[in-house]
Design a protein around this motif. Structure first.
Motif, mmCIF file in Angstrom:
data_model
loop_
_atom_site.group_PDB
_atom_site.id
_atom_site.type_symbol
_atom_site.label_atom_id
_atom_site.label_comp_id
_atom_site.label_asym_id
_atom_site.label_seq_id
_atom_site.Cartn_x
_atom_site.Cartn_y
_atom_site.Cartn_z
ATOM 1 N N MET A 1 28.339 -8.756 42.057
ATOM 2 C CA MET A 1 27.849 -10.063 42.527
ATOM 3 C C MET A 1 27.511 -9.985 44.017
ATOM 4 O O MET A 1 28.239 -9.391 44.799
ATOM 5 C CB MET A 1 28.947 -11.117 42.314
ATOM 6 C CG MET A 1 28.551 -12.485 42.779
ATOM 7 S SD MET A 1 29.720 -13.785 42.308
ATOM 8 C CE MET A 1 31.032 -13.606 43.487
ATOM 9 N N LEU A 2 26.362 -10.548 44.370
ATOM 10 C CA LEU A 2 25.962 -10.570 45.780
ATOM 11 C C LEU A 2 25.811 -12.031 46.198
ATOM 12 O O LEU A 2 25.160 -12.818 45.494
ATOM 13 C CB LEU A 2 24.611 -9.848 45.909
ATOM 14 C CG LEU A 2 23.858 -10.016 47.225
ATOM 15 C CD1 LEU A 2 24.555 -9.227 48.333
ATOM 16 C CD2 LEU A 2 22.416 -9.539 47.073
ATOM 17 N N GLU A 3 26.435 -12.408 47.316
ATOM 18 C CA GLU A 3 26.337 -13.807 47.743
ATOM 19 C C GLU A 3 25.613 -13.873 49.074
ATOM 20 O O GLU A 3 25.812 -13.038 49.944
ATOM 21 C CB GLU A 3 27.723 -14.417 47.877
ATOM 22 C CG GLU A 3 28.463 -14.333 46.569
ATOM 23 C CD GLU A 3 29.391 -15.502 46.375
ATOM 24 O OE1 GLU A 3 30.536 -15.363 46.802
ATOM 25 O OE2 GLU A 3 28.963 -16.536 45.809
ATOM 26 N N ARG A 4 24.757 -14.872 49.213
ATOM 27 C CA ARG A 4 24.019 -15.042 50.464
ATOM 28 C C ARG A 4 23.954 -16.525 50.792
ATOM 29 O O ARG A 4 23.920 -17.364 49.893
ATOM 30 C CB ARG A 4 22.561 -14.585 50.301
ATOM 31 C CG ARG A 4 22.331 -13.106 50.389
ATOM 32 C CD ARG A 4 22.347 -12.641 51.845
ATOM 33 N NE ARG A 4 22.453 -11.180 51.899
ATOM 34 C CZ ARG A 4 21.403 -10.371 51.986
ATOM 35 N NH1 ARG A 4 20.201 -10.858 52.053
ATOM 36 N NH2 ARG A 4 21.577 -9.070 52.032
ATOM 37 N N SER A 5 23.877 -16.846 52.086
ATOM 38 C CA SER A 5 23.527 -18.229 52.376
ATOM 39 C C SER A 5 22.373 -18.256 53.361
ATOM 40 O O SER A 5 22.256 -17.407 54.255
ATOM 41 C CB SER A 5 24.731 -19.042 52.839
ATOM 42 O OG SER A 5 25.244 -18.489 53.985
ATOM 43 N N GLY A 6 21.494 -19.221 53.118
ATOM 44 C CA GLY A 6 20.292 -19.370 53.947
ATOM 45 C C GLY A 6 20.137 -20.823 54.325
ATOM 46 O O GLY A 6 21.133 -21.523 54.514
ATOM 47 N N ILE A 7 18.901 -21.290 54.418
ATOM 48 C CA ILE A 7 18.664 -22.696 54.761
ATOM 49 C C ILE A 7 18.354 -23.458 53.466
ATOM 50 O O ILE A 7 17.443 -23.086 52.731
ATOM 51 C CB ILE A 7 17.467 -22.850 55.729
ATOM 52 C CG1 ILE A 7 17.659 -21.976 56.977
ATOM 53 C CG2 ILE A 7 17.276 -24.303 56.123
ATOM 54 C CD1 ILE A 7 16.459 -22.002 57.938
ATOM 55 N N GLY A 8 19.143 -24.501 53.205
ATOM 56 C CA GLY A 8 18.888 -25.352 52.037
ATOM 57 C C GLY A 8 17.612 -26.134 52.289
ATOM 58 O O GLY A 8 17.511 -26.881 53.251
ATOM 59 N N ILE A 9 16.619 -25.949 51.415
ATOM 60 C CA ILE A 9 15.300 -26.545 51.657
ATOM 61 C C ILE A 9 15.031 -27.719 50.736
ATOM 62 O O ILE A 9 14.549 -28.760 51.143
ATOM 63 C CB ILE A 9 14.196 -25.464 51.455
ATOM 64 C CG1 ILE A 9 14.312 -24.375 52.525
ATOM 65 C CG2 ILE A 9 12.808 -26.072 51.415
ATOM 66 C CD1 ILE A 9 13.955 -24.809 53.932
ATOM 67 N N SER A 10 15.355 -27.535 49.463
ATOM 68 C CA SER A 10 15.055 -28.591 48.498
ATOM 69 C C SER A 10 16.181 -28.591 47.473
ATOM 70 O O SER A 10 16.489 -27.550 46.874
ATOM 71 C CB SER A 10 13.699 -28.285 47.856
ATOM 72 O OG SER A 10 13.449 -29.148 46.795
ATOM 73 N N SER A 11 16.812 -29.753 47.304
ATOM 74 C CA SER A 11 18.057 -29.768 46.544
ATOM 75 C C SER A 11 17.849 -29.532 45.047
ATOM 76 O O SER A 11 16.752 -29.717 44.513
ATOM 77 C CB SER A 11 18.824 -31.056 46.799
ATOM 78 O OG SER A 11 18.027 -32.107 46.396
ATOM 79 N N GLY A 12 18.915 -29.132 44.408
ATOM 80 C CA GLY A 12 18.873 -28.816 42.989
ATOM 81 C C GLY A 12 19.700 -27.568 42.749
ATOM 82 O O GLY A 12 19.707 -26.661 43.588
#
Ligand code: PEP
Ligand code: MG
Length: 569
Positions: A1-12
């Motif tokens: 498993m690879l986890e990343r966080s970025g910028i939330g752009i459009s919810s869902g």
């Protein structure tokens, strides 16, 4: 498993198979060339470029001279070139395919020769052919298409690619690049595609066999999630469904503060697809129709088609409120494929009204279409983008007056009372908004560009997104000045940049007296709900207070505290 966080752009929240697309890879289509002469010209241009690239490397140092001489000999090999050219001319291959096929043939010949020197030349030949193919494929852009329902993981997407691709299989979007107000982000939000951007090199770590779980609001992505992560994403999905149902219950209520200040909530759209979403969210009209995106659709060139789109938009919206047509904001990152505009500095360059005032036929045609549509619904609005000051505004209005006269002369009906407005998205326009306000019926603040130009921070560049601060005191002072200029001149002020769609900013926006907020339809319900919990008078004193704070961090802290004290529900 690879986890990343970025910028939330459009919810869902989405959990689905991945589909990977990268522009940076060489793409070799095996379709026949549509036009053999054009394919040959493409190859010749790539050949010249590769040759001059090698000359340049050679000129820059001594070290690689022997190797480069070998490269050049291969590149100039008449048999190799003859084979590529005949692949195009005789067999009808496209340019990149012709190079690939000729190279494969040469490689298999070299493999058969029992000589180490020749065997070693295989890697060199591959390198040369790659250079040729990269040069060719950067000119013949590959279409993005997602063949099965999936989360699309890509390096980046151009606005024109999003507009022209079939989105029916795109369940979510994970991009390595892109800022929160990039036009790709705006389109993703507007089309309601759950999206996370600025994910580093994620697309290099995903294959089509992987599963992606993503949360477009939190900005998190998990590739091949384990059981615990899957169940956490499922829980988030349930919560999201529940809060959506709650928001829908408020859809018919007015966006009015507890002390009776009513704000118009409008939708931003980029094409006809947005109308249904705006109506469903209970929009009071369309506050921004980004008409330039229509130009990226081939059928739009037809005048009748364009007139029909504009007319249908005002007719469908007429029971709910006015439509604000923004004239073409072409340029920057919004360039239709067939319009080759190459500039050193496009964001500060030939854009919007600057371009339209030179391409007057194009501008006139659009103004006539908007005027015609205004005949179908009283209250239609026309708005100019990227105006830098009152002189430019007056010259654009003078051109509109000429076009109106031409229409009168030809008996073309339009609403004589059509409302004329301007975007305020360049600092010089914001600073002189007290003068600008004298010439228009309304002003609409485009915070996406206003922030970009005020802080000198590229809105699409995730590397410097930490500098993109809507609450920078310089930005807030401009907003306050524009609102005051509008009200002193007796006209309303609207905001149609992305800032208008974030519930957390509302205490400041309401406090500054912004009359109308226009946003992606998917944000309207949440914004309405938050407005109904606020009091205009406490927002006004709060806005006054934050204007005295010295930096973005202090303002952000103060807003956080205000939002937690004056609860959200
Ligand atoms: C803006 O700049 O805030 C705006 C609404 O226009 P666009 O995002 O299309 O540049
Ligand atoms: Mg703008």
């Amino acid at each position: 498993m690879l986890e990343r966080s970025g910028i939330g752009i459009s919810s869902g929240i989405v959990m689905a198979k991945a589909y990977v697309f990268r522009h940076s890879e060489i793409y070799i289509s095996h379709e026949m060339a549509e036009d053999r002469d054009a394919a040959l010209a493409l190859f010749e241009a790539a050949y010249r470029k590769t040759h001059s690239d090698i000359d340049a490397i050679e000129a820059s140092g001594e070290d690689e001279k022997a190797l480069l001489a070998v490269y050049k000999a291969m590149l100039e090999d008449p048999d190799y070139l003859l084979l590529i050219r005949s692949n195009i001319k005789e067999r009808g291959y496209n340019a990149a395919w012709a190079v690939e096929a000729a190279t494969d043939k040469y490689v298999s010949l070299l493999e058969r020769v029992n000589d180490d020197f020749f065997k070693e030349r295989i890697a060199d030949l591959r390198d040369i052919s790659e250079r040729l193919m990269i040069s060719i494929s950067s000119d013949s852009r590959r279409e993005v298409s997602v063949p099965y329902p999936a989360v699309l993981a890509a390096d980046y997407l151009l606005p024109s690619e999003i507009i022209s691709m079939d989105l029916s299989n795109v369940l979510g979007l994970c991009l390595d690049k892109g800022g929160v107000t990039s036009h790709a982000a705006i389109l993703a939000r507007s089309l309601g595609i759950p999206s996370v951007f600025a994910l580093g090199d994620l697309s290099f770590h995903v294959t089509d066999d992987d599963v992606i779980a993503m949360d477009g609001k939190a900005g998190t992505v998990s590739v091949n999630p384990d059981r615990r992560t899957r169940s956490s994403y499922r829980k988030r999905m349930d919560n999201e469904l529940r809060s959506e149902a709650e928001l829908k219950a408020d859809a018919g209520l007015p966006a009015i503060t507890k002390d009776g200040f009513q704000v118009s909530l409008m939708g931003n759209i980029e094409g006809m697809e947005g109308i249904a979403a705006a109506i469903k969210a209970g929009a009071d009209g369309i506050g921004l129709f980004r008409t330039e995106f229509l130009m990226m659709q081939p059928e739009y060139a037809d005048e009748e088609k364009r007139n029909a789109i504009y007319r249908e938009t005002v007719e469908r919206m007429s029971p709910y409120g006015p439509v604000t047509f923004r004239t073409y904001d072409i340029g920057g990152d919004k360039v239709p494929k067939e319009m080759k505009i190459e500039e050193e500095n496009p964001i500060l360059g030939w854009r919007a009204v600057r371009l339209c005032m030179e391409m007057k036929d194009l501008f006139r045609d659009q103004l006539v279409s908007i005027l015609k549509a205004s005949a179908s619904c009283h209250g239609t609005r026309l708005m100019f983008p990227m105006v830098s000051g009152s002189e430019e505004l007056r010259s654009v209005i003078a051109f509109l007056d000429e076009v109106k006269d031409e229409c009168r002369g030809k008996g073309i009906a339009f609403d004589e009372d059509i409302k004329i407005g301007t975007m305020i998205e360049i600092p010089s326009a914001a600073i002189t908004s007290d003068v600008i306000a004298r010439y228009v019926d309304f002003m609409s603040i485009g915070t996406n560009d206003l922030i970009q130009y005020t802080i000198a921070v590229d809105r699409g560049n995730e590397k410097i997104s930490y500098l993109y601060r809507p609450l920078h005191p310089a930005v807030l002072r401009l907003l306050a000045h524009v609102a005051e200029s509008a009200h002193k001149n007796g006209i309303p002020v609207s905001m149609c940049g992305e800032m208008a769609g974030y519930p957390d900013y509302l205490p400041i926006l309401i406090g500054l007296g912004i009359d109308e907020l226009s946003m992606a339809p998917s944000s309207i319900m949440e914004v309405r709900r938050r407005i109904r919990t606020l009091s205009r008078s406490s927002c006004a004193s709060f806005a006054n207070h934050v204007l005295s704070l010295p930096d973005a961090q202090e303002i952000e802290n103060a807003l956080k505290e205000f939002n937690s004290t004056y609860g959200k529900a």
